[in-house]
Every structure is written in structure tokens, then in C-alpha cells.
Design a protein around this motif. Structure first.
Motif, PDB file in Angstrom:
ATOM      1  N   ALA B   4       0.674  -1.317   0.129  1.00 19.78           N
ATOM      2  CA  ALA B   4       0.006  -0.179   0.057  1.00 19.78           C
ATOM      3  C   ALA B   4       0.788   1.256   0.034  1.00 19.78           C
ATOM      4  CB  ALA B   4      -1.049   0.011   1.298  1.00 19.78           C
ATOM      5  N   ALA B   5       2.078   1.061   0.532  1.00 20.63           N
ATOM      6  CA  ALA B   5       2.741   2.387   0.885  1.00 20.63           C
ATOM      7  C   ALA B   5       3.465   3.084  -0.272  1.00 20.63           C
ATOM      8  CB  ALA B   5       3.859   2.148   1.783  1.00 20.63           C
ATOM      9  N   GLU B   6       3.783   2.431  -1.495  1.00 23.28           N
ATOM     10  CA  GLU B   6       4.389   2.942  -2.487  1.00 23.28           C
ATOM     11  C   GLU B   6       3.765   2.357  -3.860  1.00 23.28           C
ATOM     12  OE1 GLU B   6       8.502   1.994  -2.967  1.00 23.28           O
ATOM     13  OE2 GLU B   6       8.251   0.361  -1.576  1.00 23.28           O
ATOM     14  N   SER B   7       4.058   3.213  -4.907  1.00 29.85           N
ATOM     15  CA  SER B   7       3.482   2.914  -6.016  1.00 29.85           C
ATOM     16  C   SER B   7       4.590   1.866  -6.683  1.00 29.85           C
ATOM     17  CB  SER B   7       2.870   3.894  -7.016  1.00 29.85           C
ATOM     18  OG  SER B   7       3.125   3.286  -8.322  1.00 29.85           O
ATOM     19  N   GLN B   8       3.974   0.437  -6.760  1.00 31.39           N
ATOM     20  CA  GLN B   8       5.141  -0.356  -7.673  1.00 31.39           C
ATOM     21  C   GLN B   8       4.189  -1.192  -8.502  1.00 31.39           C
ATOM     22  OE1 GLN B   8       5.783  -3.531  -4.278  1.00 31.39           O
ATOM     23  NE2 GLN B   8       6.494  -1.607  -3.551  1.00 31.39           N
ATOM     24  N   HIS B   9       3.510  -0.564  -9.355  1.00 32.07           N
ATOM     25  CA  HIS B   9       2.635  -1.048 -10.348  1.00 32.07           C
ATOM     26  C   HIS B   9       3.118  -1.111 -11.729  1.00 32.07           C
ATOM     27  CE1 HIS B   9      -0.862   0.000  -7.720  1.00 32.07           C
ATOM     28  NE2 HIS B   9      -0.335  -0.643  -7.082  1.00 32.07           N
ATOM     29  N   PRO B  10       3.475  -2.251 -12.325  1.00 27.71           N
ATOM     30  CA  PRO B  10       3.971  -2.592 -13.811  1.00 27.71           C
ATOM     31  C   PRO B  10       2.770  -2.001 -14.424  1.00 27.71           C
ATOM     32  CG  PRO B  10       3.444  -4.606 -12.871  1.00 27.71           C
ATOM     33  CD  PRO B  10       3.062  -3.694 -11.856  1.00 27.71           C
ATOM     34  N   SER B  11       2.109  -0.798 -14.445  1.00 24.04           N
ATOM     35  CA  SER B  11       0.925  -0.291 -14.984  1.00 24.04           C
ATOM     36  C   SER B  11       0.910   0.327 -16.488  1.00 24.04           C
ATOM     37  CB  SER B  11       0.067   0.390 -13.992  1.00 24.04           C
ATOM     38  OG  SER B  11       0.759   1.416 -13.393  1.00 24.04           O
ATOM     39  N   GLY B  12       2.228   0.611 -16.513  1.00 24.97           N
ATOM     40  CA  GLY B  12       2.380   1.604 -17.719  1.00 24.97           C
ATOM     41  C   GLY B  12       1.938   2.773 -17.548  1.00 24.97           C
ATOM     42  N   GLY B  13       1.780   3.116 -16.143  1.00 27.94           N
ATOM     43  CA  GLY B  13       1.248   4.686 -15.734  1.00 27.94           C
ATOM     44  C   GLY B  13      -0.033   4.638 -15.577  1.00 27.94           C
ATOM     45  N   ARG B  14      -0.817   3.628 -15.686  1.00 27.74           N
ATOM     46  CA  ARG B  14      -2.158   3.460 -15.566  1.00 27.74           C
ATOM     47  C   ARG B  14      -2.641   2.512 -14.462  1.00 27.74           C
ATOM     48  NH1 ARG B  14      -4.116   3.806 -21.653  1.00 27.74           N
ATOM     49  NH2 ARG B  14      -3.054   5.791 -21.402  1.00 27.74           N
ATOM     50  N   GLN B  15      -3.563   2.782 -14.018  1.00 25.30           N
ATOM     51  CA  GLN B  15      -3.964   1.864 -12.843  1.00 25.30           C
ATOM     52  C   GLN B  15      -5.434   1.293 -12.990  1.00 25.30           C
ATOM     53  OE1 GLN B  15      -2.790   2.965  -8.806  1.00 25.30           O
ATOM     54  NE2 GLN B  15      -3.976   1.496  -8.083  1.00 25.30           N
ATOM     55  N   GLY B  16      -6.180   1.612 -13.966  1.00 24.49           N
ATOM     56  CA  GLY B  16      -7.406   1.416 -14.222  1.00 24.49           C
ATOM     57  C   GLY B  16      -8.226   1.844 -13.150  1.00 24.49           C
ATOM     58  N   ARG B  17      -9.664   2.018 -13.409  1.00 22.90           N
ATOM     59  CA  ARG B  17     -10.330   2.783 -12.739  1.00 22.90           C
ATOM     60  C   ARG B  17     -10.723   1.961 -11.412  1.00 22.90           C
ATOM     61  NH1 ARG B  17     -16.283   2.878 -15.511  1.00 22.90           N
ATOM     62  NH2 ARG B  17     -16.604   0.595 -15.393  1.00 22.90           N
ATOM     63  N   HIS B  18     -10.422   0.663 -11.280  1.00 23.90           N
ATOM     64  CA  HIS B  18     -10.958  -0.215 -10.313  1.00 23.90           C
ATOM     65  C   HIS B  18      -9.669  -0.499  -9.320  1.00 23.90           C
ATOM     66  CE1 HIS B  18     -14.328  -0.787 -12.587  1.00 23.90           C
ATOM     67  NE2 HIS B  18     -13.947  -1.314 -13.518  1.00 23.90           N
ATOM     68  N   GLY B  19      -8.670   0.235  -9.548  1.00 24.11           N
ATOM     69  CA  GLY B  19      -7.454   0.137  -8.740  1.00 24.11           C
ATOM     70  C   GLY B  19      -6.770  -1.026  -9.117  1.00 24.11           C
ATOM     71  N   HIS B  20      -7.079  -1.538 -10.095  1.00 27.07           N
ATOM     72  CA  HIS B  20      -6.106  -2.588 -10.651  1.00 27.07           C
ATOM     73  C   HIS B  20      -5.186  -2.422 -11.529  1.00 27.07           C
ATOM     74  CE1 HIS B  20      -6.825  -6.695  -9.883  1.00 27.07           C
ATOM     75  NE2 HIS B  20      -8.171  -6.730  -9.532  1.00 27.07           N
ATOM     76  N   ARG B  21      -4.075  -3.312 -11.310  1.00 28.56           N
ATOM     77  CA  ARG B  21      -2.902  -3.065 -12.053  1.00 28.56           C
ATOM     78  C   ARG B  21      -3.064  -3.894 -13.476  1.00 28.56           C
ATOM     79  NH1 ARG B  21       1.508  -5.134  -8.127  1.00 28.56           N
ATOM     80  NH2 ARG B  21       0.474  -7.142  -8.227  1.00 28.56           N
ATOM     81  N   HIS B  22      -2.490  -3.016 -14.404  1.00 27.31           N
ATOM     82  CA  HIS B  22      -2.426  -3.553 -15.850  1.00 27.31           C
ATOM     83  C   HIS B  22      -1.025  -3.549 -16.393  1.00 27.31           C
ATOM     84  CE1 HIS B  22      -6.883  -3.788 -15.464  1.00 27.31           C
ATOM     85  NE2 HIS B  22      -6.635  -2.455 -15.281  1.00 27.31           N
ATOM     86  N   LEU B  23      -0.636  -4.217 -17.458  1.00 27.27           N
ATOM     87  CA  LEU B  23       0.466  -3.817 -18.119  1.00 27.27           C
ATOM     88  C   LEU B  23       0.012  -3.397 -19.550  1.00 27.27           C
ATOM     89  CD1 LEU B  23       3.607  -3.273 -18.359  1.00 27.27           C
ATOM     90  CD2 LEU B  23       3.544  -5.540 -19.115  1.00 27.27           C
ATOM     91  N   LEU B  24      -0.405  -2.197 -19.788  1.00 27.45           N
ATOM     92  CA  LEU B  24      -0.622  -1.718 -21.215  1.00 27.45           C
ATOM     93  C   LEU B  24       0.155  -1.115 -22.232  1.00 27.45           C
ATOM     94  CD1 LEU B  24      -3.998  -0.189 -19.694  1.00 27.45           C
ATOM     95  CD2 LEU B  24      -3.617  -2.421 -20.673  1.00 27.45           C
ATOM     96  N   GLU B  25       1.350  -0.513 -21.545  1.00 28.68           N
ATOM     97  CA  GLU B  25       2.104   0.137 -22.153  1.00 28.68           C
ATOM     98  C   GLU B  25       3.522   0.317 -21.561  1.00 28.68           C
ATOM     99  OE1 GLU B  25       0.132   3.774 -23.226  1.00 28.68           O
ATOM    100  OE2 GLU B  25      -0.032   4.522 -21.301  1.00 28.68           O
ATOM    101  N   THR B  26       4.628   0.596 -22.552  1.00 27.93           N
ATOM    102  CA  THR B  26       5.810   0.722 -21.517  1.00 27.93           C
ATOM    103  C   THR B  26       6.078   2.333 -21.457  1.00 27.93           C
ATOM    104  OG1 THR B  26       7.156   0.693 -23.627  1.00 27.93           O
ATOM    105  CG2 THR B  26       7.067  -1.259 -22.458  1.00 27.93           C
ATOM    106  N   ALA B  27       5.327   3.097 -22.006  1.00 27.92           N
ATOM    107  CA  ALA B  27       5.327   4.552 -22.011  1.00 27.92           C
ATOM    108  C   ALA B  27       4.782   4.858 -20.632  1.00 27.92           C
ATOM    109  CB  ALA B  27       4.590   5.156 -23.028  1.00 27.92           C
ATOM    110  N   GLY B  28       5.616   5.598 -19.682  1.00 26.21           N
ATOM    111  CA  GLY B  28       5.048   5.681 -18.293  1.00 26.21           C
ATOM    112  C   GLY B  28       5.591   4.553 -17.453  1.00 26.21           C
ATOM    113  N   LEU B  29       5.980   3.641 -17.708  1.00 25.94           N
ATOM    114  CA  LEU B  29       6.640   2.391 -16.974  1.00 25.94           C
ATOM    115  C   LEU B  29       8.003   3.203 -16.171  1.00 25.94           C
ATOM    116  CD1 LEU B  29       5.895  -0.563 -16.012  1.00 25.94           C
ATOM    117  CD2 LEU B  29       7.615  -0.964 -17.768  1.00 25.94           C
TER     118      LEU B  29
END
Lengths: 187, 327
Positions: B4-29
Motif C-alpha cells: 500500500a505504501a508505494e506505487s510499484q505497479h507495472p501499469s504503464g502509468g495507468r492503474q485502471g479505474r478499479h484500482g487494478h494493475r495492468h500492463l498496457l504500455e511501456t510509456a510511463g513505466l
């Protein structure tokens, strides 16, 4: 911080366990459970080599991928490398860990070792047994055991001179230590 | 590591509106997130070389491969990655399914969602389709290639291969050559490699390059020679035959003569230059067979790395508990 075993007691205990392990035959390998068991497996292997002139094989397993809570509790833990540079099939394996607690770590370590082959026998060697078992797993070799309250933390600390001591930390002391060493795991 | 403390999401800068983690792009990773995936992949690479190539980590988790566009290697790689983690992997291929009967992407995703998957791996010919899908599922979404947008796991496996061979990515000279403007592989690689500190340039025929001397912050050349000069990595992209019908290229033979990687052009690179290709390759077009099979070729290493990197991605994404859909 309370010292449960000083370095002299741990050294004597390691001598005794190394002798007991070697007594049962020379064809065995030590496998340390990362990360706490790794330096202890090395210390035991050095003692066996000095005692018998025969150098036992030495490996290590990381249990992160085998934890029973791997898929829910740990979003991004660091996984360390497992290193078992010898054939496991038909061999006697001595698993080495620092502190025995719930038994879940050892359950995971057993699965990790069994993925490398089918050992003839697996034995378990720990420095300190703090009680609190949640699974029916017991050590074959152990320097000392007594029950520690569930919220206490028991750690085997590596000393600068190559020795080890066993300490009990309160919750606050443990939290302070964890922030000082990110990625640290303890029993 | 606290979650919870820090963002460590491989999300390509996008976390999804349900707070879920995705890997959609490398831009922003972030660089830290990228290294976290690559570090985990090292362990899975070791697992993939054991006699027993399976770990129980994702037991009870479900991964659905949704390939709306033909693919064999990427689908196989994701399938193997899921299976080696003990997840249940289901393959859904677009051409043999309801999409050909007129179902919308939204309805197809909602149908899959009703089966409670943990991860959806999506390849689609439309750029942005995986991102669109995140609105209709609680599962983590992995982009396995969308239109001309991105193919993040390909870039991660390329970076992994380079890191294994060259140890350090920072300062590495990487030349990406070929059909750059249509390539999601090129896009994902440019974003990721720049984040990791590599020195990237692109080269190809003018019709297949973005207009202007620079694109996404990297220099563009309309000849391959200046790009290859002193390169540590020569990454050749696949030339698609449909570019001929679009009148973007005169002929495959001429392409090969002017832009293909042959031994003479390889000699312009550093002596230990790594030759890479995302596959499937056109031998004799963008790459000479002698180079493709040569000692400097890392093309099959890339394939092997793909499984390890995808295991790392699936593991990071599926290791998060479900959250209820809002509303």
C-alpha cells in the motif's frame, strides 16, 4: 533485545550438529533456506569439511514462489535465486534454516527441493526452535528450543567475526530493523 | 515490501479505474518498475531451465489469452508462462469465436469477466483495445500487442535479452531498423529503452519513418548505415508484405539491398553487436540468413526470454486479490 543464545553456544551447537549429520554417512548435501539458512549451511559445511576431510555439496533454495500465500499476500516481493548445483535424485538432503516457527517456510522449502528431483531422504536442521507450529513438521537437529510469544521475533544474527547469536526482538525493535534492511524476511 | 505504501505497479502509468494493475504500455513505466519485472524474470529464467519447469505460485488463478489477431509465438509464450506458474490458462482466439459473429469487444470482455479470470491477455488489431477492456473487467489486463500502439512484453523481453548479454543497459547504443512507423514493437522498445537509459535511434525507408528528424525523442535516419555505425544492438523489424500493396515499398528485393542487415552492414556495428529480431522474420528481406544464424544473433534467446519475462508479468499482476466491481 534479549539474547537467547550467545555466539559460543551457537558455535558449540553447530559443532555438535555437524558431527551428528556427518555420522550418518558422507553422501549428503546441505541446502540452505534463503536467506537466513544460507550462511548457516555454509558454516555447517565448513565444519563437516574440517572434521571429515570430505566437502559436502552445498545449495540454497528461495521459497518465495512456493509460499502458501504467494498469490495473495505478496504483490512485489523480491525473489532470490535458487541454486542447487548437484543432482538431488537418490541423495540425502539436509535442509538448513535459522529459526523454526510455524513450519510453513519448511513446507515451502520441501516443495522447492522436491522440484529438483527425488531425494532419498530429507532432514531438517535449525539453530533455534521457537515453537508455535501450524503444520506437523519438526526438526531433526536443533541447538535449542523454547516457546516464544507469537508477537515476538526471533532472529539469528551473523556477527562480524563469522559467528552467530540468537536474539529475541520486540515488535517495535523488529519493525525498526526491517526498515533498516528493506526486503528482509524473518520468522 | 509494502504494497500500500508505494506505487510499484507495472501499469504503464495507468492503474485502471478499479484500482487494478495492468500492463498496457511501456510509456510511463518507471525505471524501478521495469527493473523489478526484469529482476523477477531472472528467477523465472532459472526455473525455465530446470528439469522440473513449473512452480506452484499461481495455483488456482485463471489467465485467459484473448487473441483477436493471429499470433502463434506470443500466444504460446503467454500460455507456457501461465502454465509454468501453475495457473489455468484458457485460449480464446478471435477468428474462431463470437467476434466473427458480430459481438462487440465490450460484450466479449464482459462475457469473459463473468467467468472470473484473474488476468486477461489481449491482442487486438485496434490500438487501445486492451485499455478499453479494462473498463469491463476486474481482471488485470496485459496488452499482448494492440494495433500500431504498443507490445510491452516484447520490449521487456528485448531489454531482458540485452541486459543478460550486455549487463548494463545504460548508454547502450540500440539501432531499431525497418518499418518503424507501423511497429508497436518499435514504440514499446523506444519508450522502455529510453527509460532504462539506452541510446536509441531509428532507421528505415522514408515512407516507413515518422516525418521529421526525431520521433519519441530519438533520432531518425533514412539510411541504416549511420544508425548501425558503432551500435551495440541491431534490432531489425519485420517488413510486412502488405506495405508493398500500399505502395510504401518498391519491392522486397530492393528493400533487402538498401536496408537489410547483411554481413557488410553488420561490420559497421561494434564487433560484439547483438542482432535481434522480434520475429517472425523474413529471411533474405530485412535480415540476411547468414546474419540471422550467425554467432551474434540473439533471436532465439529473445524467444526463451519471452517466457521468463511473461512469467514475471503474470506473477506481479495475478498476485493481487480481487476487488469488487463498484456499483
Amino acid at each position: 533485545m534479549k539474547r537467547l543464545l550467545d555466539s559460543a553456544a551457537v558455535a558449540r551447537g553447530l559443532d555438535r550438529m555437524a558431527a551428528q549429520i556427518a555420522e550418518k554417512g558422507a553422501d549428503f548435501a546441505f541446502v540452505g533456506v534463503r536467506r537466513g539458512g544460507e550462511p548457516l549451511a555454509e558454516a555447517l559445511a565448513r565444519r563437516v569439511t574440517a572434521e571429515t576431510g570430505h566437502e559436502p555439496a552445498l545449495g540454497s533454495v528461495d521459497i518465495t514462489l512456493y509460499r502458501d500465500d504467494a498469490a495473495t499476500a505478496l504483490p512485489s516481493p523480491r525473489i532470490g535465486p535458487s541454486h542447487v548445483p548437484f543432482p538431488v535424485d537418490g541423495r540425502r538432503i539436509v535442509l538448513v534454516d535459522d529459526v523454526m516457527f510455524t513450519g510453513r517456510t519448511i513446507r515451502a522449502a520441501l516443495d522447492a527441493v522436491l522440484d529438483y528431483g527425488r531425494p532419498r531422504r530429507i532432514e531438517l536442521c535449525v539453530v533455534f526452535d521457537r515453537g508455535g507450529r501450524e503444520l506437523p513438521i519438526q526438526p531433526d537437529y536443533c541447538i535449542d528450543r523454547h516457546d516464544v510469544a507469537p508477537d515476538g521475533h526471533v532472529e539469528v544474527v551473523a556477527l562480524p567475526d563469522g559467528g552467530f547469536e540468537v536474539v529475541e526482538l520486540t515488535r517495535a525493535e523488529h519493525a525498526a530493523r526491517r526498515t533498516a534492511q528493506p526486503g528482509g524476511e524473518s520468522s | 515490501m509494502s504494497h500500500a505504501a508505494e506505487s510499484q505497479h507495472p501499469s504503464g502509468g495507468r492503474q485502471g479505474r478499479h484500482g487494478h494493475r495492468h500492463l498496457l504500455e511501456t510509456a510511463g513505466l518507471s525505471e524501478a518498475d521495469a527493473h523489478r519485472i526484469l529482476d523477477a524474470a531472472e528467477t523465472f529464467f532459472e526455473v525455465s531451465r530446470r528439469p522440473m519447469r513449473k512452480v506452484p505460485t499461481l495455483r488456482g488463478k485463471t489467465v485467459i489469452n484473448m487473441f483477436f489477431e493471429a499470433s502463434t509465438r506470443t500466444r504460446t509464450s503467454f500460455e507456457l508462462a501461465g502454465k509454468r506458474l501453475s495457473a489455468d490458462v484458457i485460449n480464446f482466439s478471435g477468428s474462431a469465436s463470437s467476434t466473427t459473429k458480430g459481438e462487440t469487444l465490450r460484450d466479449t470482455i464482459a462475457t469473459m469477466e463473468a467467468m472470473n479470470p484473474d488476468v486477461l491477455v489481449i491482442r487486438h488489431s485496434a490500438s487501445g483495445a486492451p485499455h478499453h477492456a479494462t473498463h469491463y473487467t476486474r481482471a488485470a489486463v496485459v496488452n499482448a500487442g494492440d494495433g500500431t500502439h504498443e507490445h510491452p512484453t516484447q520490449a521487456l523481453l528485448d531489454a531482458f535479452t540485452m541486459r543478460r548479454h550486455k549487463k548494463e543497459l545504460r548508454g547502450l547504443r540500440v539501432a531499431i531498423c525497418g518499418d518503424v512507423v507501423h511497429s508497436r514493437v518499435a514504440r514499446s522498445n523506444i519508450h522502455l529503452l529510453r527509460t532504462l537509459g539506452a541510446d536509441v535511434c531509428i532507421a528505415g525507408p522514408r515512407t516507413l519513418l515518422p516525418s521529421g528528424p526525431e520521433w519519441l525523442g530519438v533520432p531518425a535516419y533514412d539510411r541504416v548505415e549511420p544508425a548501425l555505425e558503432g551500435a551495440d544492438v541491431a534490432m531489425m523489424l519485420r517488413i510486412q508484405r502488405e506495405r508493398l500493396t500500399g505502395a510504401l515499398l518498391p519491392s522486397m528485393r530492393e528493400y533487402s539491398r538498401t536496408f537489410g542487415l547483411n554481413p557488410r552492414r553488420l561490420a559497421l556495428c561494434k564487433p560484439d553487436c547483438l542482432v535481434m529480431h522480434p520475429g517472425p522474420m523474413n529471411r533474405g528481406v530485412e535480415i540476411d540468413p547468414e546474419v540471422a544464424d550467425g554467432a551474434q544473433s540473439a533471436i532465439l534467446d529473445q524467444v526463451e526470454a519471452g517466457v521468463a519475462v511473461r512469467m514475471a508479468v503474470l506473477w506481479q499482476l495475478a498476485a493481487e486479490p480481487h476487488e469488487p466491481l463498484p456499483g
